[in-house]
Design an enzyme around this catalytic site. Structure first.
Site, mmCIF file in Angstrom:
data_model
loop_
_atom_site.group_PDB
_atom_site.id
_atom_site.type_symbol
_atom_site.label_atom_id
_atom_site.label_comp_id
_atom_site.label_asym_id
_atom_site.label_seq_id
_atom_site.Cartn_x
_atom_site.Cartn_y
_atom_site.Cartn_z
ATOM 1 C CG ASP A 328 -27.193 -11.599 34.277
ATOM 2 O OD1 ASP A 328 -27.256 -12.751 33.453
ATOM 3 O OD2 ASP A 328 -27.375 -10.658 34.177
ATOM 4 C CD GLU A 531 -23.579 -9.262 29.198
ATOM 5 O OE1 GLU A 531 -23.760 -8.662 31.002
ATOM 6 O OE2 GLU A 531 -24.197 -9.907 28.761
#
Length: 640
Positions: A328, A531
């Protein structure tokens, strides 16, 4: 230390080792590092990897045999386009992938602008000795959401409430068309998290809290993005120009962190982790998902990105995943140690491609230094690059690397917007309907002798609010910056066809001279977030929204409250004052689907895919929750 001197200290031993052949000599070359005086020759024209009829696995193995260490390392690097110092660096460093993070768009945010940009990047990649095309990745998590003008579908929480695998597959199919058109061939979706604490800011990216539901809908999304066959047999799937590579994410435990903290720590027993979070991966891999993204979170304090027991053990050996494992965003940098130690740890744990996404020069330098100092093994490098190449061959990129401009007409098309409208209608959950206020038929409005509707709420005329995060930018936006239909627009259009007048008062207060409405339709909810920014311990609504409800309720006429949110929120006050209460989630650009349900054109069929707590202070609910702790149970939803 002087930066130039530091480079020399690193490069001198690297060059010496390369000349001595310590990095391994590829077939048909005399220099493993590609740094000799004579340029390396291109592979022969009859090389197996050039044969489009050969299997992707065979082509990948053959091409791998011609590659230098530098070329292999370049394939393992993914850079965000906004950090690419010079497009020529794609060729210089033989980069394997470029991505656009949330909001990372070309100056001309149009299909043409995207296609021209990505094709120019591909031309750089194809200009190299081996001509290996790029994987171009993007988070198209509810449509091609970075592209201005694309169809924005409901976020996964809404699709979870719809609970329709066929619908999810069709949406993924439409998304693949709108994405492949501009040159993107890799989608970082679907999210198959099974969120257990709705305070997590990414709750809306998950289909629901039920493992079986997530497994079913996640598998459907993979089918829609990729088609059948996976990487091993891509003929009727990935090799088609209208499909893209899917990514199951995030492996594993996201949505299970303590207090719902983003990138936090999972402290569940390992058996519970397996039972809750593994089945969606099993289902997605069974459909041939070609890539998986590792998770930011830790498990018992150990970051997943550096955990070989999780990545190489659970994912590779236990589940049998042989595809591409990507890190990620800058997640490798969260591992302990120096930059080289971080890279070594991640790659040896199983990461194939590093989403850098910024310092690609330093990452390449450190990865090569690790190989030459016996940190990362050549076997691990070859394994990673083989997986990357196999995916590229399966996608048909060597034969057709450029944007599929013939699909431009599908972007934001009427057919896709109708599909989005259908999805919105199916995702709406009616929570309350006191006195059978809904549906709002012409007859019911005329019973009140005044065919007038009052639309209230600052979010009623705001496509950004109804779309949520990951729309045009990472955290989303407010306002009407993209094409679509707001709730106000949808209600106004329908009312006009029925001879009903609509007045809009954002604050919920009538002005002097306004006619008395038959009902109020008030839109409130969460402001856009993604997020990190979206974690919330209170799940509260804004004072402005609560003020709208109070003002509308004071009119003493039926009040229908429409709620935009990425999760169940604190609605105790709203529920008490509303005649009817509707969870519309984050519907995207086509709010007509909400109006279809309110006016009885579609029967409400949505069911909660998350338990709605009575009081956020009771979270996490855990097992054996009492009735007093639950406002609406999992699977709840009214109809008429």
């Amino acid at each position: 230390m002087n930066r130039k001197l530091g480079w020399l200290i690193v490069l001198i031993p690297v060059l010496l080792l390369a000349v001595l052949g310590c990095a391994g000599t590829p077939r048909g070359s005399s220099n493993a590092g590609g740094s000799g005086e004579q340029p390396l020759a291109a592979p022969p024209e009859d090389a197996l990897y050039r044969d489009a009829k050969a299997a992707p696995a065979d082509r990948a193995r053959d091409l791998l045999s011609y590659m230098t260490l530098d070329e292999k390392i370049g394939q393992m690097i993914q850079v965000d386009r906004s950090f690419l110092q010079n497009p020529k660096h794609i060729a210089t460093f033989a980069l394997g992938s470029i991505l656009s993070g949330g909001g990372s768009a070309p100056r001309e945010n149009t299909p043409q602008g995207w296609a021209d940009m990505i094709d120019s990047f591909q031309e750089q990649a194809l200009s190299t000795r081996l001509g290996i095309p790029l994987l171009y990745g993007i988070d198209a998590v509810h449509g091609n959401n970075n592209l201005l003008g694309a169809t924005i579908f409901p976020h996964n929480i809404g699709l979870g409430a719809a609970g329709d695998p066929d619908l999810v597959e069709r949406i993924a199919r439409a998304t693949s068309l709108e994405t492949a058109a501009i040159g993107v061939n890799w989608n970082f979706a679907p999210t198959v998290a099974v969120p257990q604490d709705i305070r997590w800011g990414r709750t809306y990216e998950g289909f629901g809290e039920d493992t079986q539901l997530v497994s079913s809908l996640g598998a459907a999304a993979v089918r829609g993005y990729q088609g059948p066959g996976g990487v091993e047999d891509p003929r009727d799937g990935l090799a088609r120009p209208d499909t893209i590579l899917a990514t199951l994410k995030h492996f594993i435990g996201d949505g299970g962190t303590v207090n719902g903290r983003d990138q936090g720590n999972v402290e569940m027993p390992m058996e519970e982790i397996r039972q809750l979070f593994l089945p969606p991966y099993v289902a997605g891999l069974a459909e041939g998902a070609g890539s998986v993204m590792a998770s930011f979170n830790s498990i018992y304090g150990k970051k997943v990105h550096g955990d070989a027991e999780i990545l190489d053990g659970m994912l590779r050996r236990n589940l049998g995943f042989q595809g591409l494992l990507v890190s990620d965003w800058a997640a490798v940098k969260q591992l302990p140690g120096t930059a080289m130690q971080q890279i070594t740890k991640a790659v040896m744990a199983g990461i194939d491609m590093i989403m850098v996404p910024d310092d690609y020069v330093g990452t390449i330098r450190n990865l090569k230094a690790s190989v030459l100092s016996d940190g990362v093994t050549m076997a691990r490098i070859d394994e990673a690059v083989y997986r990357i190449l196999e995916v590229k061959f399966a996608l048909g990129l060597f034969e057709n690397p450029f944007a599929k401009r013939e699909f431009f007409d599908h972007i934001g098309s009427d057919a896709h917007r109708e599909l989005a409208r259908e999805a919105v209608a199916k995702s709406v959950v009616v929570l309350e309907n006191r006195g059978q206020v809904l549906p709002l038929t012409l007859e019911s409005l005329q019973e009140n002798q005044t065919p007038v509707l009052l639309v209230a709420g600052y979010k009623a005329d705001d496509i950004g609010s109804q779309s949520g995060g990951w729309t045009l930018s990472w955290q989303g936006f407010t306002g009407n910056k993209i094409p679509g239909t707001t709730f106000l627009g949808a209600v106004t259009d329908y009312a006009a066809s029925q001879g009903v007048e609509v007045i809009y008062r954002p604050d919920g207060k009538l002005q002097e001279g306004d006619p008395r409405p038959a009902a109020v339709l008030a839109v409130i909810g969460e402001s856009p977030y993604a997020e990190m920014e979206g974690d919330s311990m209170t799940l509260g609504l804004s004072r402005a929204d609560l003020g709208v409800i109070s003002s509308a309720a004071a009119l003493d006429i039926p009040l229908v409250t429409i709620l935009y949110s990425g999760r169940p929120v604190d609605i105790r006050q709203v529920r008490e004052l509303s005649s009817a209460l509707v969870a519309a989630w984050l519907p995207g650009t086509q709010a007509q689907g909400i109006a279809d349900v309110l006016f009885g054109l579609e029967r409400p069929s949505g069911r909660l895919s998350y338990t709605w707590p009575a009081d956020p202070a009771d979270l996490p609910l855990g097992d054996g929750v009492g009735q007093d702790e639950v406002l609406y149970p999992l699977g709840y939803g009214l109809t008429y």
